[in-house]
Design a protein around this motif. Structure first.
Motif, short mmCIF file in Angstrom:
data_model
loop_
_atom_site.label_atom_id
_atom_site.label_comp_id
_atom_site.label_asym_id
_atom_site.label_seq_id
_atom_site.Cartn_x
_atom_site.Cartn_y
_atom_site.Cartn_z
N VAL A 54 -71.80 16.68 -43.37
CA VAL A 54 -70.55 16.27 -42.73
C VAL A 54 -69.47 17.26 -43.14
CG1 VAL A 54 -68.84 14.45 -42.44
CG2 VAL A 54 -71.23 13.84 -42.82
N SER A 55 -68.71 17.73 -42.16
CA SER A 55 -67.64 18.67 -42.46
C SER A 55 -66.44 18.38 -41.57
CB SER A 55 -68.11 20.12 -42.25
OG SER A 55 -67.07 21.01 -42.55
N ASP A 56 -65.27 18.24 -42.20
CA ASP A 56 -64.02 18.06 -41.46
C ASP A 56 -63.48 19.43 -41.07
OD1 ASP A 56 -64.09 15.31 -41.67
OD2 ASP A 56 -62.92 15.28 -43.52
N VAL A 57 -62.96 19.51 -39.84
CA VAL A 57 -62.37 20.75 -39.35
C VAL A 57 -60.87 20.68 -39.62
CG1 VAL A 57 -61.99 22.22 -37.35
CG2 VAL A 57 -64.14 20.94 -37.58
N ARG A 58 -60.37 21.62 -40.44
CA ARG A 58 -58.94 21.68 -40.77
C ARG A 58 -58.43 23.11 -40.58
NH1 ARG A 58 -60.55 17.72 -44.58
NH2 ARG A 58 -59.26 15.84 -44.45
N PRO A 59 -57.17 23.25 -40.17
CA PRO A 59 -56.61 24.60 -40.02
C PRO A 59 -56.33 25.23 -41.36
CG PRO A 59 -54.92 22.96 -39.61
CD PRO A 59 -56.19 22.20 -39.79
N GLN A 60 -56.47 26.54 -41.44
CA GLN A 60 -56.16 27.28 -42.67
C GLN A 60 -54.88 28.09 -42.56
OE1 GLN A 60 -60.48 28.71 -42.88
NE2 GLN A 60 -59.97 28.53 -45.03
#
Length: 388
Positions: A67-73
């Motif tokens: 499971v991986s959350d997509v977040r902006p960098q």
């Protein structure tokens, strides 16, 4: 005439009753029947020891393998969404495009600064090379030469700094394309084009889950685990080499592909008093979804000298203790036993029975203490089967 007709009817009725009673008497006392004076026919099985795998059924929940959350960098405004919700995405695939204008400008600025630093460094290097030759002839002072050499080194360091700044600007520019961290199914998007996002924000833009394999987290009470370990230590149970786990779904159906037991947790949950076991199941067709309630069966031990008897052969005394009825030398013989767990439609007997004992399994409800019985192998007693 009426009186004669009534007398005839009465006589006929009495004759019918007499014939019925006679037939019943013949049925009860006829040869080969189960008459009051004859022995009761029962069917028995012979107790035999065998290796029995002890299967435990535990409840649990499924969870995604990855499971991986997509977040902006980087911060910026979302220009476009590049995926369809619920679709399969691959690691590295672009999911969102953040407005790259300011980050492109930073790259251009860093590239210009690098070019300027390189020019300065080149000039300093050429001067240092000339002074190095002139100082040997005394044309320049040693101090001037040292200053020229130091300026050359500073120029080279300035180039390295500007290269690092350019690399950082390019990295930030690449981050404007928000990529999938893993391959898997992506859920719904929490933002739309035009939304402002910030670097490392708390809310995920979307979540990607790898469902090619699924974890099943099972719970077993610490008391059961301790009992199992004590049985291993005493030699009553042997350890099994099988780590396969079978799964039963919420609708009662059995999942066709067995899983593998991965590990047993080393910490007891203080709130529930249970230990977590984790199994992994292949999920090529996507049948298993995260959060499903399931029941898993796994073999945790092997009883090498176990005796299995049908559940129908076991009765309970007024105190609730388990008993069976054996074929004894003088008739039916009640025997108290100790039961373990159920194995299919049978009980595992842990004590009270020996190999070779004849356990009555058919016609048991007709057996009376002290009454004679006729014991035959189970399945060969038609009269007993008819009364089961």
């Amino acid at each position: 005439m009426q009186f004669q007709r009534s007398a005839v009817i009465t006589a006929v009725g009495l004759s019918a009753v007499a014939l019925t009673l006679a037939a019943c008497g013949q049925g009860k006392g006829g040869a080969g029947g189960m008459g009051m004076g004859g022995p009761t026919e029962v069917g028995y099985i012979v107790a035999q020891t065998q290796t029995v795998g002890l299967t435990t059924e535990l409840s649990g929940r499924t969870s995604a393998f990855l499971v991986s959350d997509v977040r902006p960098q980087v911060s910026g405004v979302i220009k476009s969404r590049l995926f369809q919700e619920g679709s399969y995405v691959r690691a590295g695939q672009s999911l969102y495009q953040i407005d790259p204008a300011t980050y492109q400008a930073s790259v251009n600025s860093a590239a210009a600064a690098l070019a300027q630093a390189q020019a300065t460094a080149t000039a300093a290097k050429l001067k240092a090379d000339r002074y190095k030759t002139l100082v040997e002839t005394g044309a320049v002072s040693k101090q001037d030469n040292d200053d020229a050499q130091a300026a050359a080194l500073q120029g080279a360091a300035g180039v390295a700094v500007q290269k690092a700044a350019l690399d950082n600007a390019r990295i930030n520019l690449n981050y404007t394309k928000v990529a999938a961290p893993i391959s898997g199914r992506i859920g719904k998007s929490s933002v739309t084009p035009g939304a402002l996002v910030t670097a490392s924000q708390a809310n995920a833009l979307a979540t990607v889950q790898d469902l090619s394999k699924v974890y099943v987290d099972l719970t077993q009470t610490s008391a059961e685990l301790l009992k199992l370990r004590q049985q291993f230590a005493s030699g009553k149970l042997g350890r099994t080499n099988s780590a396969q786990v079978t799964l039963k779904l919420e609708d009662g159906s059995t999942y066709p592909t067995p899983g593998t037991l991965e590990f047993s947790d080393v910490t007891v949950d203080a709130g529930t008093g249970s230990v977590t076991l984790r199994a992994v199941f292949p999920n090529p067709n996507g049948v298993l979804l995260p959060g499903m309630y399931v029941r898993a069966s796994l073999t945790q031990g092997v009883a090498s000298g176990g005796i299995l008897i049908p559940q129908t052969a076991v009765s309970r005394d007024p105190k609730g203790a388990a008993t069976v009825t054996l074929v004894g030398a003088k008739g039916p013989e009640p025997r108290p036993i100790t039961l373990g767990q159920t194995v299919g439609d049978k009980w595992l007997v842990t004590s009270g029975l020996n190999a070779g004992d004849k356990v009555i399994v058919e016609g048991l409800q007709k057996v009376r203490p002290g009454a004679p019985i006729k014991a035959v192998p189970a399945g060969a007693a038609p009269a007993a089967q008819a009364q089961r």
